[in-house]
Design a protein around this motif. Sequence first.
Motif, PDB file in Angstrom:
ATOM      1  N   LYS A 112      40.962  37.539  35.772  1.00 35.46           N
ATOM      2  CA  LYS A 112      39.974  37.715  36.163  1.00 35.46           C
ATOM      3  C   LYS A 112      39.590  36.850  37.633  1.00 35.46           C
ATOM      4  CE  LYS A 112      37.231  37.786  32.475  1.00 35.46           C
ATOM      5  NZ  LYS A 112      38.604  36.903  31.750  1.00 35.46           N
ATOM      6  N   SER A 113      39.489  35.471  37.033  1.00 29.31           N
ATOM      7  CA  SER A 113      39.354  34.659  37.763  1.00 29.31           C
ATOM      8  C   SER A 113      40.478  34.473  39.072  1.00 29.31           C
ATOM      9  CB  SER A 113      39.406  33.029  37.286  1.00 29.31           C
ATOM     10  OG  SER A 113      38.371  33.108  36.889  1.00 29.31           O
ATOM     11  N   SER A 114      41.345  34.754  39.275  1.00 32.57           N
ATOM     12  CA  SER A 114      42.746  34.128  39.553  1.00 32.57           C
ATOM     13  C   SER A 114      42.379  35.893  40.752  1.00 32.57           C
ATOM     14  CB  SER A 114      44.054  34.961  38.906  1.00 32.57           C
ATOM     15  OG  SER A 114      44.314  33.308  38.925  1.00 32.57           O
ATOM     16  N   VAL A 115      42.299  36.845  40.681  1.00 33.55           N
ATOM     17  CA  VAL A 115      42.207  38.059  41.331  1.00 33.55           C
ATOM     18  C   VAL A 115      40.893  38.293  42.024  1.00 33.55           C
ATOM     19  CG1 VAL A 115      41.645  40.112  41.065  1.00 33.55           C
ATOM     20  CG2 VAL A 115      43.420  39.904  39.638  1.00 33.55           C
ATOM     21  N   ALA A 116      39.888  37.737  41.601  1.00 30.58           N
ATOM     22  CA  ALA A 116      38.569  37.785  41.863  1.00 30.58           C
ATOM     23  C   ALA A 116      38.467  37.551  43.452  1.00 30.58           C
ATOM     24  CB  ALA A 116      37.499  37.418  40.909  1.00 30.58           C
ATOM     25  N   ALA A 117      38.955  36.200  43.746  1.00 32.40           N
ATOM     26  CA  ALA A 117      38.645  35.731  45.489  1.00 32.40           C
ATOM     27  C   ALA A 117      39.811  36.840  46.180  1.00 32.40           C
ATOM     28  CB  ALA A 117      39.252  34.456  45.561  1.00 32.40           C
ATOM     29  N   GLU A 127      38.222  39.326  49.427  1.00 30.32           N
ATOM     30  CA  GLU A 127      37.894  39.169  50.694  1.00 30.32           C
ATOM     31  C   GLU A 127      38.604  40.168  51.301  1.00 30.32           C
ATOM     32  OE1 GLU A 127      42.061  36.850  53.097  1.00 30.32           O
ATOM     33  OE2 GLU A 127      41.500  35.625  51.275  1.00 30.32           O
ATOM     34  N   ARG A 128      39.751  40.833  50.330  1.00 33.62           N
ATOM     35  CA  ARG A 128      40.313  42.652  50.723  1.00 33.62           C
ATOM     36  C   ARG A 128      38.818  43.439  51.040  1.00 33.62           C
ATOM     37  NH1 ARG A 128      45.507  43.816  49.110  1.00 33.62           N
ATOM     38  NH2 ARG A 128      45.177  46.110  49.165  1.00 33.62           N
ATOM     39  N   LEU A 129      37.758  42.861  50.551  1.00 36.18           N
ATOM     40  CA  LEU A 129      36.699  43.907  49.996  1.00 36.18           C
ATOM     41  C   LEU A 129      35.631  43.353  50.611  1.00 36.18           C
ATOM     42  CD1 LEU A 129      36.923  45.046  46.588  1.00 36.18           C
ATOM     43  CD2 LEU A 129      37.322  46.537  48.118  1.00 36.18           C
ATOM     44  N   GLY A 130      36.136  42.380  51.463  1.00 36.65           N
ATOM     45  CA  GLY A 130      34.687  41.654  52.471  1.00 36.65           C
ATOM     46  C   GLY A 130      33.460  41.348  51.829  1.00 36.65           C
ATOM     47  N   PHE A 131      33.324  41.219  50.229  1.00 36.35           N
ATOM     48  CA  PHE A 131      32.385  40.790  49.698  1.00 36.35           C
ATOM     49  C   PHE A 131      32.364  39.804  49.293  1.00 36.35           C
ATOM     50  CE2 PHE A 131      32.389  44.873  47.015  1.00 36.35           C
ATOM     51  CZ  PHE A 131      31.947  45.511  47.589  1.00 36.35           C
ATOM     52  N   ASP A 132      31.460  39.001  48.243  1.00 36.83           N
ATOM     53  CA  ASP A 132      31.554  37.491  48.093  1.00 36.83           C
ATOM     54  C   ASP A 132      31.693  37.620  46.555  1.00 36.83           C
ATOM     55  OD1 ASP A 132      30.061  36.389  49.789  1.00 36.83           O
ATOM     56  OD2 ASP A 132      28.164  36.863  48.767  1.00 36.83           O
ATOM     57  N   TRP A 133      32.515  36.631  46.310  1.00 41.43           N
ATOM     58  CA  TRP A 133      33.107  36.127  44.040  1.00 41.43           C
ATOM     59  C   TRP A 133      32.244  35.802  43.548  1.00 41.43           C
ATOM     60  CZ3 TRP A 133      36.026  33.250  42.070  1.00 41.43           C
ATOM     61  CH2 TRP A 133      36.279  32.365  42.569  1.00 41.43           C
ATOM     62  N   ILE A 134      32.118  35.656  42.423  1.00 43.80           N
ATOM     63  CA  ILE A 134      32.036  34.670  41.884  1.00 43.80           C
ATOM     64  C   ILE A 134      32.472  34.251  39.904  1.00 43.80           C
ATOM     65  CG2 ILE A 134      30.109  35.717  41.023  1.00 43.80           C
ATOM     66  CD1 ILE A 134      28.455  32.709  41.496  1.00 43.80           C
ATOM     67  N   ASP A 135      32.814  33.506  39.593  1.00 43.45           N
ATOM     68  CA  ASP A 135      33.507  33.119  37.899  1.00 43.45           C
ATOM     69  C   ASP A 135      31.937  33.015  37.108  1.00 43.45           C
ATOM     70  OD1 ASP A 135      33.855  31.852  35.822  1.00 43.45           O
ATOM     71  OD2 ASP A 135      35.998  31.757  36.977  1.00 43.45           O
ATOM     72  N   ALA A 136      32.102  33.542  36.434  1.00 43.74           N
ATOM     73  CA  ALA A 136      30.406  33.512  35.096  1.00 43.74           C
ATOM     74  C   ALA A 136      30.176  32.974  34.753  1.00 43.74           C
ATOM     75  CB  ALA A 136      30.196  35.290  34.741  1.00 43.74           C
ATOM     76  N   VAL A 141      45.387  43.462  43.225  1.00 42.39           N
ATOM     77  CA  VAL A 141      45.141  43.700  44.271  1.00 42.39           C
ATOM     78  C   VAL A 141      44.724  44.486  44.095  1.00 42.39           C
ATOM     79  CG1 VAL A 141      44.111  43.074  45.591  1.00 42.39           C
ATOM     80  CG2 VAL A 141      44.003  40.660  44.226  1.00 42.39           C
ATOM     81  N   ASP A 142      46.233  45.061  44.094  1.00 37.92           N
ATOM     82  CA  ASP A 142      46.964  46.412  44.985  1.00 37.92           C
ATOM     83  C   ASP A 142      46.100  47.813  44.037  1.00 37.92           C
ATOM     84  OD1 ASP A 142      48.052  44.833  47.743  1.00 37.92           O
ATOM     85  OD2 ASP A 142      49.566  45.420  46.410  1.00 37.92           O
ATOM     86  N   GLU A 143      46.749  47.670  42.799  1.00 35.52           N
ATOM     87  CA  GLU A 143      45.738  48.386  42.047  1.00 35.52           C
ATOM     88  C   GLU A 143      44.893  48.614  41.551  1.00 35.52           C
ATOM     89  OE1 GLU A 143      47.936  49.596  37.234  1.00 35.52           O
ATOM     90  OE2 GLU A 143      49.367  48.259  38.742  1.00 35.52           O
ATOM     91  N   ILE A 144      44.169  47.353  41.843  1.00 35.05           N
ATOM     92  CA  ILE A 144      42.615  47.932  41.739  1.00 35.05           C
ATOM     93  C   ILE A 144      42.316  48.572  42.663  1.00 35.05           C
ATOM     94  CG2 ILE A 144      40.590  46.051  41.741  1.00 35.05           C
ATOM     95  CD1 ILE A 144      41.938  44.214  40.186  1.00 35.05           C
ATOM     96  N   MET A 145      42.467  48.095  44.429  1.00 34.00           N
ATOM     97  CA  MET A 145      42.218  48.992  45.632  1.00 34.00           C
ATOM     98  C   MET A 145      43.128  49.803  45.696  1.00 34.00           C
ATOM     99  SD  MET A 145      40.577  46.757  47.342  1.00 34.00           S
ATOM    100  CE  MET A 145      40.861  47.558  49.079  1.00 34.00           C
ATOM    101  N   THR A 146      43.814  50.714  45.159  1.00 32.05           N
ATOM    102  CA  THR A 146      44.566  52.172  45.349  1.00 32.05           C
ATOM    103  C   THR A 146      43.304  52.390  43.360  1.00 32.05           C
ATOM    104  OG1 THR A 146      46.512  51.538  45.442  1.00 32.05           O
ATOM    105  CG2 THR A 146      46.001  53.823  44.334  1.00 32.05           C
ATOM    106  N   SER A 147      42.618  51.938  42.482  1.00 31.50           N
ATOM    107  CA  SER A 147      41.767  52.193  41.384  1.00 31.50           C
ATOM    108  C   SER A 147      40.819  52.995  41.755  1.00 31.50           C
ATOM    109  CB  SER A 147      42.368  51.811  40.487  1.00 31.50           C
ATOM    110  OG  SER A 147      41.167  50.745  40.663  1.00 31.50           O
TER     111      SER A 147
END
Length: 175
Positions: A14-19, A23-32, A164-170
């Motif tokens: 989760k933490s490795s993938v979030a950043a 970046e790909r989505l233009g979102f912010d991210w946070i580790d809860a 990340v690619d797989e998440i983007m596809t989903s």
Amino acid sequence: MPVITLIGYRGSGKSSVAAPLAERLGFDWIDADDEIERVAGKSITEIFAEEGEPRFRQIEREVMQSLLGRDKLIIAAGGGAILNIETRKEMREAGPVIWLKASVAALEQRITEDVTTSSRRPALTSSASQREEIQNLLDQREPLYREAATSTVETDSKTVSQIVDEIMTSLDSTD
């Protein structure tokens, strides 16, 4: 714009993938978990030792509630955030919930290789071994991960970029 919540067991990525996903989505991210430590002013291990798991889960609930109300945010949720029924419901209402799923063997290897795990994360059961703890907690949590998730990505033997690619596809397929 939605909040995208990454759920899964400790070590699932989760933490490795979030950043890179943010970046790909233009979102912010946070580790809860980082936010919980910031809010509490102490490590998760210290919260467990000094105040117990119920207090930790209360702080976790408050932090997740606050984060889920934001926009354009990727949340790397703590492995147990799905234990709260209201948090699971709010995750789904806020946007896509991606379950990063890994095998017990992969989780054990990643947790063992993560030098910060022992200092920041307490043992959650009295199991004899780390593998037994992982298996016991997965047995309890998998139905909750399944309930909360809008999609699942298997992370064994995949690079962060592949995940990340797989998440983007989903995400594209849910538009």
